[in-house]
Every structure is written in C-alpha cells, then in structure tokens.
Scaffold this motif. Sequence first.
Motif, PDB file in Angstrom:
ATOM      1  N   VAL A 107       0.850  -1.194   0.000  1.00 18.56           N
ATOM      2  CA  VAL A 107       0.000   0.000   0.000  1.00 18.56           C
ATOM      3  C   VAL A 107       0.888   1.246   0.000  1.00 18.56           C
ATOM      4  O   VAL A 107       1.951   1.263   0.602  1.00 18.56           O
ATOM      5  N   PRO A 108       0.445   2.303  -0.669  1.00 20.07           N
ATOM      6  CA  PRO A 108       1.194   3.565  -0.652  1.00 20.07           C
ATOM      7  C   PRO A 108       0.983   4.319   0.655  1.00 20.07           C
ATOM      8  O   PRO A 108       0.094   3.993   1.450  1.00 20.07           O
ATOM      9  N   ASP A 109       1.783   5.347   0.859  1.00 24.66           N
ATOM     10  CA  ASP A 109       1.758   6.093   2.116  1.00 24.66           C
ATOM     11  C   ASP A 109       0.392   6.682   2.435  1.00 24.66           C
ATOM     12  O   ASP A 109      -0.025   6.711   3.594  1.00 24.66           O
ATOM     13  N   ASP A 110      -0.307   7.177   1.420  1.00 20.13           N
ATOM     14  CA  ASP A 110      -1.520   7.940   1.714  1.00 20.13           C
ATOM     15  C   ASP A 110      -2.688   7.082   2.183  1.00 20.13           C
ATOM     16  O   ASP A 110      -3.731   7.621   2.569  1.00 20.13           O
ATOM     17  N   THR A 111      -2.544   5.751   2.161  1.00 21.40           N
ATOM     18  CA  THR A 111      -3.628   4.898   2.659  1.00 21.40           C
ATOM     19  C   THR A 111      -3.462   4.548   4.136  1.00 21.40           C
ATOM     20  O   THR A 111      -4.416   4.133   4.791  1.00 21.40           O
ATOM     21  N   LEU A 112      -2.254   4.705   4.665  1.00 19.23           N
ATOM     22  CA  LEU A 112      -1.961   4.201   6.008  1.00 19.23           C
ATOM     23  C   LEU A 112      -2.857   4.825   7.069  1.00 19.23           C
ATOM     24  O   LEU A 112      -3.457   4.122   7.894  1.00 19.23           O
ATOM     25  N   GLY A 152       9.108  -2.585  -2.085  1.00 21.32           N
ATOM     26  CA  GLY A 152       9.636  -1.912  -0.909  1.00 21.32           C
ATOM     27  C   GLY A 152       8.566  -1.517   0.089  1.00 21.32           C
ATOM     28  O   GLY A 152       8.873  -1.106   1.207  1.00 21.32           O
ATOM     29  N   HIS A 153       7.301  -1.651  -0.312  1.00 22.97           N
ATOM     30  CA  HIS A 153       6.164  -1.370   0.574  1.00 22.97           C
ATOM     31  C   HIS A 153       5.492  -2.669   1.022  1.00 22.97           C
ATOM     32  O   HIS A 153       4.290  -2.705   1.260  1.00 22.97           O
ATOM     33  N   ALA A 154       6.283  -3.726   1.147  1.00 21.44           N
ATOM     34  CA  ALA A 154       5.732  -5.048   1.443  1.00 21.44           C
ATOM     35  C   ALA A 154       5.324  -5.182   2.899  1.00 21.44           C
ATOM     36  O   ALA A 154       6.107  -4.893   3.800  1.00 21.44           O
ATOM     37  N   TRP A 155       4.101  -5.621   3.130  1.00 26.92           N
ATOM     38  CA  TRP A 155       3.614  -5.978   4.462  1.00 26.92           C
ATOM     39  C   TRP A 155       4.038  -4.916   5.492  1.00 26.92           C
ATOM     40  O   TRP A 155       4.851  -5.172   6.374  1.00 26.92           O
ATOM     41  N   ARG A 156       3.422  -3.760   5.411  1.00 25.01           N
ATOM     42  CA  ARG A 156       3.842  -2.609   6.219  1.00 25.01           C
ATOM     43  C   ARG A 156       3.259  -2.685   7.634  1.00 25.01           C
ATOM     44  O   ARG A 156       2.528  -1.789   8.086  1.00 25.01           O
ATOM     45  N   CYS A 157       3.618  -3.720   8.359  1.00 28.53           N
ATOM     46  CA  CYS A 157       3.093  -3.904   9.723  1.00 28.53           C
ATOM     47  C   CYS A 157       3.497  -2.748  10.635  1.00 28.53           C
ATOM     48  O   CYS A 157       2.676  -2.223  11.392  1.00 28.53           O
ATOM     49  N   ARG A 158       4.759  -2.355  10.566  1.00 30.00           N
ATOM     50  CA  ARG A 158       5.265  -1.277  11.418  1.00 30.00           C
ATOM     51  C   ARG A 158       4.553   0.044  11.115  1.00 30.00           C
ATOM     52  O   ARG A 158       4.094   0.757  12.019  1.00 30.00           O
ATOM     53  N   ASP A 159       4.446   0.387   9.829  1.00 34.59           N
ATOM     54  CA  ASP A 159       3.838   1.659   9.452  1.00 34.59           C
ATOM     55  C   ASP A 159       2.356   1.696   9.811  1.00 34.59           C
ATOM     56  O   ASP A 159       1.843   2.733  10.254  1.00 34.59           O
ATOM     57  N   GLN A 178      19.192 -16.059   6.510  1.00 35.24           N
ATOM     58  CA  GLN A 178      18.976 -15.175   5.376  1.00 35.24           C
ATOM     59  C   GLN A 178      18.635 -13.764   5.854  1.00 35.24           C
ATOM     60  O   GLN A 178      18.104 -13.578   6.961  1.00 35.24           O
ATOM     61  N   PRO A 179      18.905 -12.745   5.040  1.00 35.41           N
ATOM     62  CA  PRO A 179      18.592 -11.373   5.445  1.00 35.41           C
ATOM     63  C   PRO A 179      17.082 -11.151   5.517  1.00 35.41           C
ATOM     64  O   PRO A 179      16.315 -11.818   4.822  1.00 35.41           O
ATOM     65  N   PRO A 180      16.628 -10.224   6.361  1.00 40.39           N
ATOM     66  CA  PRO A 180      15.192  -9.959   6.498  1.00 40.39           C
ATOM     67  C   PRO A 180      14.660  -9.131   5.328  1.00 40.39           C
ATOM     68  O   PRO A 180      15.391  -8.359   4.710  1.00 40.39           O
ATOM     69  N   HIS A 181      13.372  -9.307   5.044  1.00 38.21           N
ATOM     70  CA  HIS A 181      12.695  -8.527   4.018  1.00 38.21           C
ATOM     71  C   HIS A 181      12.108  -7.285   4.675  1.00 38.21           C
ATOM     72  O   HIS A 181      11.238  -7.385   5.532  1.00 38.21           O
ATOM     73  N   ASN A 182      12.590  -6.109   4.274  1.00 32.12           N
ATOM     74  CA  ASN A 182      12.117  -4.838   4.840  1.00 32.12           C
ATOM     75  C   ASN A 182      12.122  -4.870   6.366  1.00 32.12           C
ATOM     76  O   ASN A 182      11.074  -4.791   7.011  1.00 32.12           O
ATOM     77  N   PRO A 183      13.293  -4.980   6.988  1.00 37.53           N
ATOM     78  CA  PRO A 183      13.354  -5.102   8.443  1.00 37.53           C
ATOM     79  C   PRO A 183      12.769  -3.912   9.182  1.00 37.53           C
ATOM     80  O   PRO A 183      12.378  -4.041  10.346  1.00 37.53           O
ATOM     81  N   GLY A 184      12.680  -2.764   8.529  1.00 40.55           N
ATOM     82  CA  GLY A 184      12.081  -1.601   9.176  1.00 40.55           C
ATOM     83  C   GLY A 184      10.603  -1.756   9.455  1.00 40.55           C
ATOM     84  O   GLY A 184      10.013  -0.950  10.192  1.00 40.55           O
ATOM     85  N   GLN A 185       9.979  -2.799   8.893  1.00 39.62           N
ATOM     86  CA  GLN A 185       8.546  -3.050   9.121  1.00 39.62           C
ATOM     87  C   GLN A 185       8.307  -4.074  10.222  1.00 39.62           C
ATOM     88  O   GLN A 185       7.170  -4.506  10.442  1.00 39.62           O
ATOM     89  N   ALA A 186       9.354  -4.465  10.937  1.00 40.59           N
ATOM     90  CA  ALA A 186       9.214  -5.455  12.011  1.00 40.59           C
ATOM     91  C   ALA A 186       8.458  -4.875  13.203  1.00 40.59           C
ATOM     92  O   ALA A 186       8.508  -3.668  13.476  1.00 40.59           O
ATOM     93  N   LEU A 187       7.770  -5.736  13.929  1.00 38.74           N
ATOM     94  CA  LEU A 187       7.109  -5.368  15.178  1.00 38.74           C
ATOM     95  C   LEU A 187       7.993  -5.757  16.355  1.00 38.74           C
ATOM     96  O   LEU A 187       8.873  -6.609  16.232  1.00 38.74           O
ATOM     97  N   THR A 188       7.735  -5.153  17.503  1.00 38.59           N
ATOM     98  CA  THR A 188       8.441  -5.547  18.717  1.00 38.59           C
ATOM     99  C   THR A 188       7.846  -6.847  19.242  1.00 38.59           C
ATOM    100  O   THR A 188       6.769  -7.295  18.803  1.00 38.59           O
TER     101      THR A 188
END
Length: 540
Positions: free
Chosen positions: A371-376, A415-422, A461-471
């Motif tokens: 999803v793009p930014d404006d939907t969040l 790059g906008h995959a599964w934006r759990c964090r956002d 293996q490296p994470p996919h979009n690690p910035g979207q991780a949850l605590t």
Amino acid sequence: MHPGLVLLSARLLDVVTGELLPQTALAVSGGRISALDDDQRIRALAGPATKVIDLRGAVVTPGLVDGHIHPLMGAELTHGLDLSGCTTLDEVRQALAREAGSLAPGAWLHGWGLDPNVFGDRPVASATIGPVLDGVPAVLLLFDAHSMIASPRALELAGIDGPRRFEQYAEIVCDETGRPTGLLLEDAACELVERAAPPIAPAERRARLASALREVAASGLTGGHAMDANGESLSLYAELDEADELPLRLRIAPWLQPGADSRAVADLIAQQGRGGRLWEVAGVKLFMDGTIDNGTAWLERPDCHGESTHAFWPDPSSFTKIIDELHRAGVPTATHAIGDAAVRHVLDAVEAATSAEYRGVRHRIEHIETVPDDTLRRFAELGVIASMQPTHCCDFTRADHTDNWSRRLGEERAGHAWRCRDLWDSGATVVLGSDWPIAPYPPLTVMAGARHRRPTRDLTQPPHNPGQALTALEALQGMTLNPARAAGLEHESGRLAIGHRADLTVFSQNPLATPATDLAGLPVLLTVVDGRTTHRDAGL
C-alpha cells in the motif's frame, strides 16, 4: 462454588504493559477467570473436583488467537502431498513421481503448497512439470490457494477443453490455440476440477478436522477468526462442539462472492449469531482481488507482465453497495484486498458506509500486501482493522526482491511489502494470523516472523524490509489483545483479568524475553479454552 481449574506457581503476563503481574496463581469458574492471587489463597479455593496444575514457574498469557485461518480447508488440503518444501522443479517432479507411484490405478493425486518460484521464468503449466503426471488425474494447489495446476487427465475428467466465462475474475489459462495449459486462476475455475475428484466421505472429513484442530490447539492457539464457512464446515463445527471435541473458539465469516444476488446477502445477514458454545457466525468475508503471484490482484499500475489490473468484482460499485447494506445491518465485514487499488477501494467503501450512520461495526481488510503512504492513516481514521500475515512475507518473498511476487511489483511497490510497522504506528489495530493452510498455523512462527521477517526455513537469510518489524510485545498483542478488539470483545477477552474468558496459553519461558529467531521453538506447555484443557505437555 469451587473453581473448575486452578493454576499455581505461574508467571502471569500482562499483555498491555509487557510486565509480569504480582499475582502467581489464577482460578477458573464457569469458563471465566474468577480469581487472581498468590498460590496459598488460590489453592484454598480448590474443591474435590477442582483440577489443580502446578506450572512450576511457566508463563501464562491470554490465549493466542489466529486472526485469519481456514480450519476445514486446512484439514482437507494438508492430507495431500506437501510440496511446500520443494524449491526447484526437479524436487517437485521427484515428489510427484514418488506419490504417483504409490497410487492405485485411476486414483487422484492431490498436492498443495506449490511455490510458483520453482518455475523461474518458465510457464506455470502442467507441461513445464513434464511427463511425470501423464495419465494421472492430479490437482496441484499453488501456495496462495487462489490457483492450481491440473493435469491433462484431470482436465479431461472435468470436461475442460477451452476457456470459459465467469461471474468473478477467474480464468482457465489457455495457450494461443485455445487449449488449456493446466493453470486455473481463482476459485470459480478451480472448483470445476475439484468437483470432478472423488468426494471425501463424511466420517473421514470429520476425523481429519478433529485431528487437525487438536494439533492446532497443541501449538498454543485457543481461537481463530475463520475466514470461510465452505462445504460442511458449520455442521462439522457444531457436531464437534456438541461432542465436546472442538478445541478452540471460532469466529466465522462466510464468503460472499461477486455475482451474489440480494437473496444471498439476506441469507448471510440471517446467519449472523448462529453458533454454539465455542463457535459463532459473526461477519462476512468478501474478495476485492486475487493474488499478486498469479496476476489477479488489483493494482493501481499493472505488474511487470501487464497483469493485476482488475478488481475481483466486474463492477466494483456493486461491492460498495453490499458493504453499505451489510454495515447498516450491523454485520462486520472482512475483505481480501492485496493490491493497492483493492485496499483503496475497500477503504472508500467503508468510508461511504460509515459516513451516514456509524453503528460501531468493525470492518477489516485482509492481507494488505502493498500500500502507498496515503492509505496508512485511513485505517485508524475509519476504524478499519488491518489483518496481516507475516509469514507470507517471510516465506514467499526474498530480501533481494528476486522472488516472483517482488519481480512482478517492481522495486518501489516491493519496498512497501507488508507494512506492519507503518500501519501500527499510524494507529491502526493490527491483527496477526497465518492464513493456514496457505502458511503454517503455529502462532509462535507467526509472531516470530512479525519480528524477524526472515524465511522460516533459513533464519540466516537477510530480512525482508526489516524496518517493518514489530516488537516482541506488539507481536504478542497482535494475537491476543488485537483479535479481541477486532471482534468487539476487548471487555471480556485478550487479557488476564477477572471476568475475562479463561482462554489461556502457557509457555515454558517468557515469549517477550525469547529472541525472535528462537521463538518458534519455545515449548507450549498448556492450552486452555473456556476453562477446559485442550493440550497439556507430557512433562507438565
């Protein structure tokens, strides 16, 4: 009246704060938590018939709830040939050859979990697999369960010899001569072949479901938001519930497909509230699009193959009208929306339905893969639940974007995959689930994936979009507090509090203190549903 169950020497976890409660024991009466106190006071409440369990320092959390699961489908599909571990075409061919060699003449071969990435740049078609299935009626369900490969013999038995027209966005893929390739897209096309296969005997179906649900309970799950009521599922849930064999609480949303008439909508509204002690019809499941991997999602710009350009509904405005009708009837909806255009349309439909009159109905969007930014921000503004499946990202995409899903979307959207964090940070209620049988059901694997975003099979293996991780705490809340909120049950579920449902999961150690890469292996010692033990580790 004495409690039915007492748990002693426990570490009780507050999922709101992430801290341990000062109490060390709890009592359960009538399916509810009736007391929280120290061991001595709680033990004193026990009577002759009370089941007393000494947890010896184990950690108790509210029962884990899978926010998106298909129990009957899972029970039936996972009895076929598991192809999910195959990473190359050669491995697929070898597995099929072994299975075909074990079948009686004329018997059908059922495979599931096939990853389209094994085909690389080659066509996803029966011919690509080769002659291993010659003469064998076979259906191979791709991992997304929105597409399958049918062998030539299966197509013949189903009477499929060319393209057909469907009410929904579905397709019998054909070559330039009009001959089917074996690839079938979406449910309406897949059903044509499924109906030609021998049916499962009712007793066998019930046994499979009961066995699968026992295994699900042993993983720590106490409940699930079941996203279908297909086949005989409701009658089977009722039968198991009446026999005291239903080991988890189910909240069920039957499907409403494109092309449904007003009578079908009225029937689903009338079904609401049907249920028993541990199951209830509470919602409707709709589909706004298909999947990115097979080119049937609804994207604002086409994928790299020029596909994923259409809604699942030939006329998306009819979906908007049905959302409004269901909302006014007080019926919550859960809509499958994977592509950015699909997610936007569902948000628009909910906004239109809720602008005139808001009754507190909690609508959901399932999957939300890009999803793009404006939907969040709109999720929180509209009160729409964001239902996410972290293992879809972990296990079916790659950090370097060389997988089928990412290549189809291109770098920006991948790059906008599964934006759990956002979504979480924007104020949305994020609910986590497995989508079993599309991905494995163990909830610890789901929570781990939300934290590390790495392939389950290879955590190096490296994470996919690690910035979207949850605590760790957020991931736990995504399977406790937030499913309760999504169901409008936060006043009686999702926490360890007096008066709340006695749905409990007990771990050997604190899941919040367990590293994400170790979490999937954390032992589940006890599962309790409605005050009744549905799983107990042999060592407890």
